[in-house]
Structures are given as structure tokens and as C-alpha cells.
Design a protein around this motif. Structure first.
Motif, PDB file in Angstrom:
ATOM      1  N   SER A  71       0.671  -1.128   0.253  1.00  0.00           N
ATOM      2  CA  SER A  71       0.521  -0.604  -0.255  1.00  0.00           C
ATOM      3  C   SER A  71       0.955   1.236  -0.101  1.00  0.00           C
ATOM      4  O   SER A  71       2.276   1.213   0.842  1.00  0.00           O
ATOM      5  CB  SER A  71      -0.897   0.049   1.553  1.00  0.00           C
ATOM      6  OG  SER A  71       0.194  -0.088   2.386  1.00  0.00           O
ATOM      7  N   TYR A  72       0.415   2.384  -1.113  1.00  0.00           N
ATOM      8  CA  TYR A  72       0.906   3.705  -0.570  1.00  0.00           C
ATOM      9  C   TYR A  72       0.387   4.923  -0.645  1.00  0.00           C
ATOM     10  O   TYR A  72      -1.043   4.269  -0.163  1.00  0.00           O
ATOM     11  CB  TYR A  72       1.920   3.534  -2.728  1.00  0.00           C
ATOM     12  CG  TYR A  72       0.510   3.592  -3.078  1.00  0.00           C
ATOM     13  CD1 TYR A  72      -0.310   4.665  -3.863  1.00  0.00           C
ATOM     14  CD2 TYR A  72       0.952   2.629  -3.857  1.00  0.00           C
ATOM     15  CE1 TYR A  72      -1.225   3.808  -5.013  1.00  0.00           C
ATOM     16  CE2 TYR A  72      -0.740   1.836  -4.902  1.00  0.00           C
ATOM     17  CZ  TYR A  72      -1.419   2.764  -5.355  1.00  0.00           C
ATOM     18  OH  TYR A  72      -2.503   2.603  -6.072  1.00  0.00           O
ATOM     19  N   ASP A  73       1.239   5.514   0.480  1.00  0.00           N
ATOM     20  CA  ASP A  73       0.594   6.807   0.789  1.00  0.00           C
ATOM     21  C   ASP A  73       0.606   8.079  -0.072  1.00  0.00           C
ATOM     22  O   ASP A  73      -0.896   8.640  -0.190  1.00  0.00           O
ATOM     23  CB  ASP A  73       1.645   7.434   1.956  1.00  0.00           C
ATOM     24  CG  ASP A  73       1.839   5.945   3.078  1.00  0.00           C
ATOM     25  OD1 ASP A  73       0.555   5.225   4.382  1.00  0.00           O
ATOM     26  OD2 ASP A  73       2.580   5.286   2.810  1.00  0.00           O
ATOM     27  N   GLU A  74       1.119   8.401  -1.153  1.00  0.00           N
ATOM     28  CA  GLU A  74       0.437   8.861  -1.773  1.00  0.00           C
ATOM     29  C   GLU A  74       0.919   8.338  -3.475  1.00  0.00           C
ATOM     30  O   GLU A  74       1.573   8.078  -3.892  1.00  0.00           O
ATOM     31  CB  GLU A  74       1.666  10.177  -1.463  1.00  0.00           C
ATOM     32  CG  GLU A  74       1.334  11.380  -2.707  1.00  0.00           C
ATOM     33  CD  GLU A  74       2.605  11.907  -2.428  1.00  0.00           C
ATOM     34  OE1 GLU A  74       3.437  13.002  -3.631  1.00  0.00           O
ATOM     35  OE2 GLU A  74       3.191  12.702  -1.308  1.00  0.00           O
ATOM     36  N   GLY A  75      -0.427   8.809  -4.570  1.00  0.00           N
ATOM     37  CA  GLY A  75      -0.399   8.817  -6.285  1.00  0.00           C
ATOM     38  C   GLY A  75      -0.886   7.348  -6.256  1.00  0.00           C
ATOM     39  O   GLY A  75      -2.326   7.625  -5.358  1.00  0.00           O
ATOM     40  N   PRO A  76      -0.675   7.127  -7.389  1.00  0.00           N
ATOM     41  CA  PRO A  76      -0.139   7.098  -8.142  1.00  0.00           C
ATOM     42  C   PRO A  76       0.577   8.435  -8.854  1.00  0.00           C
ATOM     43  O   PRO A  76      -0.915   9.311  -9.466  1.00  0.00           O
ATOM     44  CB  PRO A  76      -0.141   6.378  -9.641  1.00  0.00           C
ATOM     45  CG  PRO A  76      -1.379   6.061  -9.330  1.00  0.00           C
ATOM     46  CD  PRO A  76      -2.041   6.388  -8.194  1.00  0.00           C
ATOM     47  N   VAL A  77       1.585   9.308  -8.845  1.00  0.00           N
ATOM     48  CA  VAL A  77       1.815  10.351  -9.260  1.00  0.00           C
ATOM     49  C   VAL A  77       2.885  10.937 -10.953  1.00  0.00           C
ATOM     50  O   VAL A  77       3.813   9.277 -10.692  1.00  0.00           O
ATOM     51  CB  VAL A  77       2.833  11.102  -8.573  1.00  0.00           C
ATOM     52  CG1 VAL A  77       3.351  12.228  -9.076  1.00  0.00           C
ATOM     53  CG2 VAL A  77       2.327  11.766  -6.992  1.00  0.00           C
ATOM     54  N   TYR A  78       2.200  10.970 -12.072  1.00  0.00           N
ATOM     55  CA  TYR A  78       2.937  10.777 -13.312  1.00  0.00           C
ATOM     56  C   TYR A  78       2.721  12.131 -13.755  1.00  0.00           C
ATOM     57  O   TYR A  78       2.774  13.274 -13.541  1.00  0.00           O
ATOM     58  CB  TYR A  78       1.121  10.408 -13.613  1.00  0.00           C
ATOM     59  CG  TYR A  78       0.196   9.506 -14.084  1.00  0.00           C
ATOM     60  CD1 TYR A  78       0.834   7.972 -14.271  1.00  0.00           C
ATOM     61  CD2 TYR A  78      -0.531   9.027 -12.989  1.00  0.00           C
ATOM     62  CE1 TYR A  78      -0.435   7.437 -13.960  1.00  0.00           C
ATOM     63  CE2 TYR A  78      -1.728   8.134 -12.687  1.00  0.00           C
ATOM     64  CZ  TYR A  78      -1.322   7.029 -13.014  1.00  0.00           C
ATOM     65  OH  TYR A  78      -2.418   6.254 -13.191  1.00  0.00           O
ATOM     66  N   GLN A  79       4.507  11.583 -14.051  1.00  0.00           N
ATOM     67  CA  GLN A  79       5.350  12.212 -14.830  1.00  0.00           C
ATOM     68  C   GLN A  79       4.767  13.746 -15.901  1.00  0.00           C
ATOM     69  O   GLN A  79       5.191  14.883 -16.014  1.00  0.00           O
ATOM     70  CB  GLN A  79       6.033  11.774 -14.816  1.00  0.00           C
ATOM     71  CG  GLN A  79       7.522  11.378 -14.384  1.00  0.00           C
ATOM     72  CD  GLN A  79       8.854  10.978 -14.714  1.00  0.00           C
ATOM     73  OE1 GLN A  79       9.045  10.308 -15.594  1.00  0.00           O
ATOM     74  NE2 GLN A  79      10.083  10.720 -13.275  1.00  0.00           N
ATOM     75  N   MET A  80       4.054  12.759 -17.101  1.00  0.00           N
ATOM     76  CA  MET A  80       3.491  13.470 -17.768  1.00  0.00           C
ATOM     77  C   MET A  80       2.414  15.040 -17.887  1.00  0.00           C
ATOM     78  O   MET A  80       2.369  16.077 -17.995  1.00  0.00           O
ATOM     79  CB  MET A  80       3.277  12.679 -18.694  1.00  0.00           C
ATOM     80  CG  MET A  80       3.454  12.138 -19.371  1.00  0.00           C
ATOM     81  SD  MET A  80       4.623  12.808 -20.451  1.00  0.00           S
ATOM     82  CE  MET A  80       3.965  14.384 -21.499  1.00  0.00           C
ATOM     83  N   GLN A  81       1.881  15.105 -16.098  1.00  0.00           N
ATOM     84  CA  GLN A  81       0.766  15.861 -15.942  1.00  0.00           C
ATOM     85  C   GLN A  81       1.880  16.803 -14.660  1.00  0.00           C
ATOM     86  O   GLN A  81       1.377  17.107 -14.310  1.00  0.00           O
ATOM     87  CB  GLN A  81      -0.167  15.488 -14.654  1.00  0.00           C
ATOM     88  CG  GLN A  81      -0.732  13.819 -15.224  1.00  0.00           C
ATOM     89  CD  GLN A  81      -1.415  13.459 -14.425  1.00  0.00           C
ATOM     90  OE1 GLN A  81      -1.697  13.783 -13.289  1.00  0.00           O
ATOM     91  NE2 GLN A  81      -2.218  12.414 -14.635  1.00  0.00           N
ATOM     92  N   ARG A  82       3.367  16.385 -14.825  1.00  0.00           N
ATOM     93  CA  ARG A  82       3.674  17.828 -14.004  1.00  0.00           C
ATOM     94  C   ARG A  82       5.308  18.163 -15.050  1.00  0.00           C
ATOM     95  O   ARG A  82       6.173  19.097 -14.718  1.00  0.00           O
ATOM     96  CB  ARG A  82       5.140  16.941 -13.314  1.00  0.00           C
ATOM     97  CG  ARG A  82       4.693  16.106 -12.067  1.00  0.00           C
ATOM     98  CD  ARG A  82       5.022  15.156 -10.926  1.00  0.00           C
ATOM     99  NE  ARG A  82       6.403  16.101 -10.881  1.00  0.00           N
ATOM    100  CZ  ARG A  82       6.081  16.349  -9.469  1.00  0.00           C
ATOM    101  NH1 ARG A  82       5.947  17.340  -9.362  1.00  0.00           N
ATOM    102  NH2 ARG A  82       7.992  16.637 -10.031  1.00  0.00           N
ATOM    103  N   LEU A  83       4.655  18.556 -16.481  1.00  0.00           N
ATOM    104  CA  LEU A  83       5.925  18.552 -17.174  1.00  0.00           C
ATOM    105  C   LEU A  83       5.837  20.307 -17.225  1.00  0.00           C
ATOM    106  O   LEU A  83       7.288  21.047 -17.417  1.00  0.00           O
ATOM    107  CB  LEU A  83       5.165  19.077 -18.742  1.00  0.00           C
ATOM    108  CG  LEU A  83       4.837  17.144 -19.013  1.00  0.00           C
ATOM    109  CD1 LEU A  83       4.731  17.418 -20.925  1.00  0.00           C
ATOM    110  CD2 LEU A  83       6.468  16.639 -18.904  1.00  0.00           C
TER     111      LEU A  83
END
Length: 466
Positions: A71-83
Motif C-alpha cells: 500500500s502506498y501513502d501517495e500516488g500514483p503520481v504521473y510525470q507527464m502531468q508535471r511537465l
């Protein structure tokens, strides 16, 4: 740890395929380390390889993480949304003279490397577009979109104390000015990962051995940004059972492939944990025990060897520990994959009879499917075991079973004994052909216990049909 308020780790797979076993081990170590220290674990999807990234791969990665219980506490974080964020940092570096635009064409670079090879030199970018005091740069060529390069320090060493490998030093002369943004503006891995780890306050980075050579670039970028450095731990590779590096191209290395075959997540986690880490002589343990023990020490520097037999041994141990209600549902799911419909209530009372013979839930389903669909004995088994000499005894046994008022193990056992006494046969001479006719195979657990779970009428019909 003074630069970080808490321990935060991450796993950052690229969605260009399934979650393979090496990445799963890295995820496990990152997760366990964060949980051990009361920290946080982040899932990041590194999807800047637009041509190869797919939503199906993302879905499989998340499914594998969920199946493993990581289990993860944050995410999923997508790089393409951070351009936009990456572009802002790149412009900051350019403004500070820590990055620059490079207009060298592929042809320019090919000619440069060819000349370096001819001189017997290492092929490194010659910094022709790097601004320097007193250096006059040519006018940017028309029609050429630039890349952006990081102005890597020219002198000095990059040194870090690796959690796994200990002190590592690489001289800056061994590395060149890394491209941090492609012509289309999309950042490259080594740049995006630094910005991500900085923004997400990642304190500890566990990753594969293949990233050791990337680390000096990343450390230099962290320093150029004035960002706190995480601690790095580079895990040795996993070798396949043939001694070669475990890879997507060879063997069953998808986490979900093992899930589909009926391995247990607790068995897989236990086995993966021991591929590069130890806690004394403990071989069998739960995820909770691993979290309690995993403090980042006792990580191996040597490659681990994938051993299917060891995985089977570990999984078989955990199979015996699974609560029956959960195990029954897992078996029902495996039966459904085989096109067999059954209810957990129909399965649960049969588990104890077979599970000690099984490695996976799939094995258990293969045993139990005989109770829910017609069996098809092989011609070889029929010819070998159901011979004319034994057919009269089979008929006698069928008659005695048909006459039973109580259908239970004791009554079936008595009918079997009476038939053996009357026919003069030994137990295997009768039990094996009965198994073939009813169960479709010559070997099973105790015959009376196996038959007890069949419908009485069905057993008699199967024996009389031959």
C-alpha cells in the motif's frame, strides 16, 4: 536525516510493460523500510517515454502492487502531468548558468564521436555549446530545435555512501553534460527523477544496480538545485535459474503471472525479501515480521539467484497457513479461470484433504475440479489399471456403495474392506482403478476420504459405467 522531517521512499516504475520481479523486490524493500521507520511510501509512474507507455501497463502495475499488499501513502503520481514543473526548473537552471541549450545535430554528434574514437578517447560530449567566460558561441542554426543540457561540473569527484554498496566515488571527468530536456521539451529520466524526488521529499532511494552510473549526474543536479540529497541504495541484480540476468524477455517474470498461477502474495513477498536481504537464519516470515526487522541493514552486495523450487517451498508453507474462508474463495477464483463454477461453501470442507499436497492455489483448484466437472481418465490409465481381472470387484464395490444408508468415510471404508475380503484383492489393486474411474487419476489422498466428498449416486454411476 536533518534535511527531511520523515522517512519517505518511493517506487517509480515505467509503464512500458508489466511490473517485473526485480521492480517488485525494490518496491518491497522501499515499502518495508518506510513502514519500519513510520514513514511514507510513494508510487510514481515514470511515463515520459510517451511512445512506449500504455494505460494497460499502468493498470497492471497498480494491480500488482495491490495484489502484493504494498500500500502506498501517495500516488500514483504521473510525470507527464508535471511537465510545467520540469520546464520551470529547467528555465531556472538556464538562468543561473547551470544548464544550456545545445544545437548540435545528430550528424554533428556522430562526427564528434567518430573523431574521438579515432584518437582513442572516451566518447563524451565536447561541450561545444556550453557557455564559458571568454567563449564565443556561434549563432543557433536555423531549423534546429535545441536540447537542454545540464552543465555538469568539470572537476572534482562525486562521492556518496551507498546503503548497500558502501562508499562510491566517480570523477566528474567520467561523465558529460547530460541532456535534461529533449527537443520536444519532455524531460529525460535523470532530470525528472531528481525534481520528483526533491518535490516529494524522498529521503531514501532503493533501486537496481543499473542506476549506479546515473547517480553522479543526479547528485550534481540535486546540488545545482540546492535540494537535499536522499540516501541511495543500489540493489544487485537477480539472476535467472540459468545464471543470466532475469529479464522481461526470458521466463515468467511478471508479478501478475505468478498471481494468475495461484501463488500467494505472502509467499511471493517472503521469497522476494530473501533475494538480497536476510534476518539471521529466518527463511519463513510474514510481511509484518519483515517490517519489524527491515532497518536497511543486512542487504547483500552480491547478485541473487532466482530459484523456482525455493519459491515453491516458501509458497507451500504459506498455503498451509491461510485462513480457510479466504483460501476457499481463492480456490473458487482459480476454478473460475478454468471455466469451473463452484461456491466457496462447496470448496471449504475439501481443502484440508488436499492442501498439504499443493504448492499453489492453482494446484489446489486442479485437485478440486474433479468434484465439479466430469473427469476424463486417460486411455493409458484405463488400460493399465481398469483390467478385466478387477472389473468384478469394481462392480461389487459399486453395489455395496449403492446400498449404504450413511454416506461417510467410515461407511465407505467398511464397504472397501468387505469388497477386498470377498475378492481376495490387495488394497492398491482395487483402490487405484476406483481412483481412475471416479477421480480421473491413479493417485489421490485416502480413497475413503476423497469419495466422501462426492455425491453417492455419482460415484456409483461412474463405477458402473465401466
Amino acid at each position: 536525516m536533518s534535511s527531511f522531517d520523515k522517512i519517505r521512499t518511493r517506487i517509480a516504475p515505467s509503464p512500458t510493460g508489466f511490473l517485473h520481479l526485480g521492480t517488485a523486490r525494490t518496491a518491497l524493500y522501499s515499502w518495508a523500510y518506510a513502514r519500519h521507520h513510520g514513514g511514507e511510501f510513494v508510487l510514481r509512474i515514470e511515463d515520459t517515454d510517451v511512445a512506449r507507455s500504455t494505460q494497460d501497463s499502468v493498470d497492471q502495475i497498480i494491480a500488482a502492487m495491490n495484489w502484493l499488499g504494498l500500500s502506498y501513502d501517495e500516488g500514483p503520481v504521473y510525470q507527464m502531468q508535471r511537465l510545467d514543473r520540469y520546464q520551470a526548473v529547467i528555465e531556472q537552471l538556464i538562468a543561473e548558468g547551470k544548464a544550456y541549450r545545445c544545437y548540435a545535430t545528430p550528424e554533428d554528434l556522430d562526427a564528434m564521436r567518430e573523431a574521438q574514437r579515432a584518437r582513442g578517447e572516451k566518447t563524451l560530449y565536447d561541450r561545444r555549446w556550453r557557455p564559458e567566460p571568454g567563449k564565443v558561441l556561434p549563432a543557433p542554426p536555423e531549423g534546429v530545435k535545441p536540447v537542454v543540457r545540464f552543465a555538469n561540473p568539470i572537476e572534482g569527484d562525486v562521492t556518496w555512501h551507498d546503503i548497500v554498496k558502501g562508499p562510491i566515488t566517480i570523477n566528474n571527468r567520467e561523465i558529460d553534460d547530460l541532456i535534461i530536456a529533449r527537443q520536444d521539451g519532455v524531460p529525460t529520466y535523470n532530470f525528472a527523477v531528481v525534481v520528483d524526488d526533491w518535490d516529494m521529499r524522498i529521503s531514501h532511494v532503493f533501486r537496481g544496480d543499473e542506476h549506479v552510473n546515473n547517480t553522479p549526474w543526479q547528485i550534481n543536479i540535486f546540488r545545482a538545485l540546492g535540494a537535499p540529497l536522499p540516501q541511495f541504495g543500489h540493489l544487485p541484480i537477480i539472476l535467472g535459474d540459468d545464471g543470466l540476468k532475469l529479464s522481461k524477455r526470458r521466463g515468467a517474470v511478471s508479478v501478475m503471472d505468478y498471481a494468475d498461477r495461484g501463488y500467494l502474495p505472502e509467499g511471493m513477498l517472503n521469497y522476494l525479501a530473501r533475494l538480497g536481504w536476510s534476518h539471521g537464519d529466518d527463511e519463513l516470515f510474514s510481511a509484518e515480521q519483515m517490517v519489524a526487522w527491515f532497518d536497511g541493514s543486512h542487504l547483500s552486495k552480491s547478485p541473487a539467484q532466482w530459484d523456482p523450487a525455493k519459491l515453491d517451498w516458501v509458497n507451500a508453507h504459506h498455503l498451509k497457513q491461510v485462513e480457510e474462508g479466504r483460501l476457499a474463495q481463492l480456490v473458487v477464483d482459480q476454478l473460475a479461470h478454468r471455466g469451473v463454477i463452484a461456491a466457496a461453501s462447496q470448496v471449504q470442507n475439501k481443502l484440508a484433504l488436499f492442501k498439504d499436497r499443493c504448492v499453489t492455489v492453482g494446484d489446489l483448484a486442479d485437485w478440486l475440479r474433479m468434484y465439479f466437472e466430469p473427469v476424463a481418465p486417460s486411455a493409458e490409465d484405463l488400460a493399465t489399471h481398469v483390467t478385466p481381472a478387477v472389473r468384478p470387484a469394481i462392480a461389487t464395490f459399486a453395489g455395496k456403495l449403492s446400498a449404504l444408508a450413511t454416506w461417510d468415510k467410515a461407511a465407505i471404508q467398511q464397504a472397501l474392506k468387505d469388497t477386498l475380503t470377498e475378492s481376495g484383492l490387495k488394497m492398491p489393486q482395487l483402490a487405484i482403478p476406483v481412483r481412475v474411474l471416479v477421480c480421473g487419476r491413479p493417485q489421490t489422498p485416502s480413497l475413503d476420504a476423497v469419495l466422501e466428498h462426492f455425491d453417492q449416486k455419482k460415484v456409483v454411476e461412474l463405477l458402473q459405467a465401466r
